[in-house]
Scaffold this active site. Structure first.
Site, short mmCIF file in Angstrom:
data_model
loop_
_atom_site.label_atom_id
_atom_site.label_comp_id
_atom_site.label_asym_id
_atom_site.label_seq_id
_atom_site.Cartn_x
_atom_site.Cartn_y
_atom_site.Cartn_z
N GLU A 186 0.85 -1.20 0.00
CA GLU A 186 0.00 0.00 0.00
C GLU A 186 0.88 1.25 0.00
O GLU A 186 0.64 2.18 0.77
CB GLU A 186 -0.96 -0.01 1.20
CG GLU A 186 -1.98 -1.14 1.14
CD GLU A 186 -2.98 -1.11 2.29
OE1 GLU A 186 -2.62 -0.62 3.38
OE2 GLU A 186 -4.11 -1.60 2.11
N GLU A 266 -6.78 -7.69 -0.64
CA GLU A 266 -7.17 -7.71 0.76
C GLU A 266 -8.67 -7.46 0.83
O GLU A 266 -9.12 -6.33 0.86
CB GLU A 266 -6.44 -6.63 1.57
CG GLU A 266 -4.97 -6.87 1.75
CD GLU A 266 -4.30 -5.88 2.72
OE1 GLU A 266 -5.02 -5.04 3.32
OE2 GLU A 266 -3.07 -5.94 2.86
#
Ligand code: NAG
Ligand code: NAG
Ligand code: NAG
Length: 433
Positions: A186, A266
Site C-alpha cells: 500500500e 485484501e
C-alpha cells in the site's frame, strides 16, 4: 464493459474444466494472461481463492493445523507477510529458526496443497510493530524510511540479499509453491510517493527472483493511492472490504491495469482492534455474499485475514492518523478462524460460497483445539518499580545530559524509566521548561 463479460465467461468456464493435477512432465509456470484477463498456471486459466495468515502471530506448533483448516475451507492459496524486524532483530544478525522458520512454514503449506502469495515488504504494515521495519533503522536520525534514502536502501538491500535467495527454490517455477510476490505494501498511502524507491525494489526483487516471477503491488481504492503505489512492471491490484462497491473498485483497478486478472488482494473479513475499541465485527453474510459476487466475476480474491492470531510480546503495531492508537494483543480480526484457530460460523458460510466455484475437499473440518482451564491464579505483590530497579536493570542506569531515545540507548522494546535530579527545589505545580 462488454470485454469484462466475455472475460468472465472465458476464465470461469476454463477454471471449472481445468483439472487440478498437471502431468509431471509439463513445465511449471505461473504468469499473467493479458489477452484473456486471468492468471495462467501451467498454461491454464487459474483463479485463486486465498486467505491471509501470519506465521509470526501463530505458535509454530499450530501452523499445520491452521493451514489444514484453510485448505479444508476450500482455499487454494494463502497470502503471507514476512516481517523484516522479526528476522533481523539486530542489524546484520538474522533469525530463521523455530517460530521464525519461514521455509518450514512454506513447506507445510506446500504439503497441505496451498499455493503462496508472498509479501516480503520490506514495509508490510499488517498492524505489526513499525510495519515490519526494524527499530534499529532509526539509529540513523535523518533516515527517510520507505524512500530512496541511501541508508534505508542499503539496509533493505542487505535484508533482501539474505531473504530472497532463500525464497528462490520455493518459487512455483522452481518446484515450490510461491506463485507471486508483492513489492512494498500500500505504498500509495505513504506521503513520499517516491518512484525511485519502487524502481529500486523492483530491480532488487527481479535480480534475485528472476524476470519471469509475477510481481505486484496492492493499494487502497482511491486514485491517489493507485497513482503513487503502482509502477510499470509491477501488476497493480487493489484492496477493499464489504462497504465498497465491487464494480467501482474493479473499474479503478482497470484504469491502472487495462488488461489482466481482477484482483482484490485484501478483502476484509473483519477488522483490527485498537485499545479502547469494541471488538470489530463484520457481518458473515455480507462477507460471503460479496466473496461470491467477486468470484462470479472471475476475480482473484485474498481474504484478509483468514486467521489473525495473536500479537505476542511487543509485536503489536499502532496507527497514527489524528491520534496515536495502538493495536491490542489479540489479532483475532473477527476472521473466519478465530484467534485460537477455531472454525467459526463465518468460516462455514465462506466454505459454502467457495464450493459453488471450486471443489472443496471432502471430509470434516478439523475441530476446535481442546482448551483447558487454568483455574484461579492468585497474583502476589513482590514490590514496586523503584524498589526492583536493580533486578529489572542489572546493568545499571544510562547517564546523559539530555534525555535519549530508546534507539539511542539500543533498548528497542519495553519500557524506559527517565529520572533526573533538579538543581534546586521547585515548588509544586510550577511548570518545568
Ligand atoms: C512441494 O510439494 C510438491 C508436491 O507434494 C513436491 O513435489 C515438491 O517437491 C514440494 N516442493 C518443495 C520445495 O518442497
Ligand atoms: C455499484 O455501482 C454500480 C455502478 O455505479 C451500480 O450499478 C450498482 O448497483 C452498485 N452495486 C451495489 C451493490 O450497490
Ligand atoms: C517501593 O519499595 C521499596 C522497597 O521495598 C520501599 O522502600 C518503598 O517505600 C516503596 N515505594 C512505594 C511508593 O511504595
Amino acid at each position: 464493459m462488454s470485454s469484462k463479460v466475455v472475460f468472465a465467461i472465458v476464465c470461469l468456464t476454463s477454471v471449472h474444466l481445468a483439472s487440478e493435477t498437471v502431468a509431471a512432465s509439463e513445465s511449471r509456470t505461473f504468469s499473467i494472461d493479458y489477452k484473456n484477463n486471468c492468471f495462467l498456471k501451467d498454461g491454464k486459466p487459474f483463479q485463486y481463492v486465498s486467505g491471509s495468515i501470519h506465521y509470526s502471530r501463530i505458535p509454530r506448533y499450530y501452523w499445520k493445523d491452521r493451514l489444514l483448516k484453510m485448505y479444508m475451507a476450500g482455499l487454494n492459496a494463502i497470502q503471507v507477510y514476512v516481517p523484516w524486524n522479526f528476522h533481523e532483530p539486530v542489524q546484520g544478525v538474522y533469525n530463521f529458526e523455530g517460530g521464525r522458520d519461514l521455509e518450514h512454514f512454506l513447506g507445510l503449506a506446500n504439503e497441505t496443497g496451498l499455493l503462496v502469495i508472498l509479501r516480503p515488504g520490506p514495509y508490510i504494515c499488517a498492524e505489526w510493530e513499525m510495519g515490519g521495519l526494524p527499530a534499529w533503522l532509526l539509529e540513523k536520525p535523518n533516515i527517510m524510511l520507505r524512500t530512496a534514502d541511501t541508508d534505508y536502501l542499503q539496509a533493505v538491500s542487505s535484508w533482501f540479499a539474505m531473504l530472497l535467495p532463500r525464497m528462490e527454490r520455493w518459487l512455483y517455477s522452481q518446484g515450490g509453491n510461491i506463485i507471486s510476490v508483492q513489492v512494498e505494501n500500500e505504498y500509495g498511502s505513504y506521503f513520499a510517493c517516491d518512484y525511485n524507491y519502487l524502481r529500486h525494489l523492483r530491480t532488487l526483487v527481479q535480480n534475485f527472483l528472476g524476470e519471469d516471477t509475477v510481481l505486484f503491488t496492492t493499494d487502497g481504492n482511491t486514485d491517489r493511492e493507485m497513482v503513487c503505489g503502482t509502477l510499470q512492471g509491477l501488476y497493480a491490484t487493489i484492496d477493499f472490504g464489504t462497504d465498497t462497491n465491487i464494480s467501482t473498485a474493479f473499474d479503478r483497478q482497470r484504469r491502472f491495469e487495462p488488461r489482466g486478472p481482477l484482483v482484490n488482494s485484501e478483502f476484509y473479513t473483519g477488522w483490527l482492534d485498537h485499545w479502547g475499541d469494541r471488538h470489530a465485527s463484520v457481518d458473515a453474510q455480507k462477507v460471503s455474499k460479496m466473496l461470491g459476487d467477486m468470484l462470479a466475476m472471475g476475480a482473484n480474491v485474498n481474504m484478509y485475514m483468514f486467521e489473525g492470531g495473536t500479537n505476542f510480546g511487543y509485536w503489536n503495531g499502532a496507527d497514527h492518523d489524528s491520534r496515536y492508537r495502538s493495536v491490542v494483543t489479540s489479532y483475532d480480526y473477527n476472521a473466519p478462524l478465530n484467534e485460537a484457530g477455531d472454525p467459526t460460523e463465518k468460516l462455514l458460510v465462506i466454505r459454502d460460497v467457495i464450493s459453488k466455484f471450486r471443489k472443496v475437499p471432502e471430509g470434516p473440518m478439523p475441530p476446535a483445539t481442546p482448551k483447558m482451564e487454568y483455574g484461579f491464579v492468585t497474583l502476589q505483590r513482590v514490590g514496586n518499580t523503584s524498589g526492583l530497579l536493580d533486578v529489572l536493570t542489572p546493568q545499571g542506569p544510562v547517564q546523559s545530559h539530555q534525555p535519549l531515545t530508546f534507539e539511542e540507548i539500543k533498548h528497542l522494546y519495553g519500557f524506559v524509566l527517565y529520572r533526573t535530579k533538579l538543581p534546586r527545589s521547585i515548588p509544586d505545580g510550577q511548570p518545568l521548561i
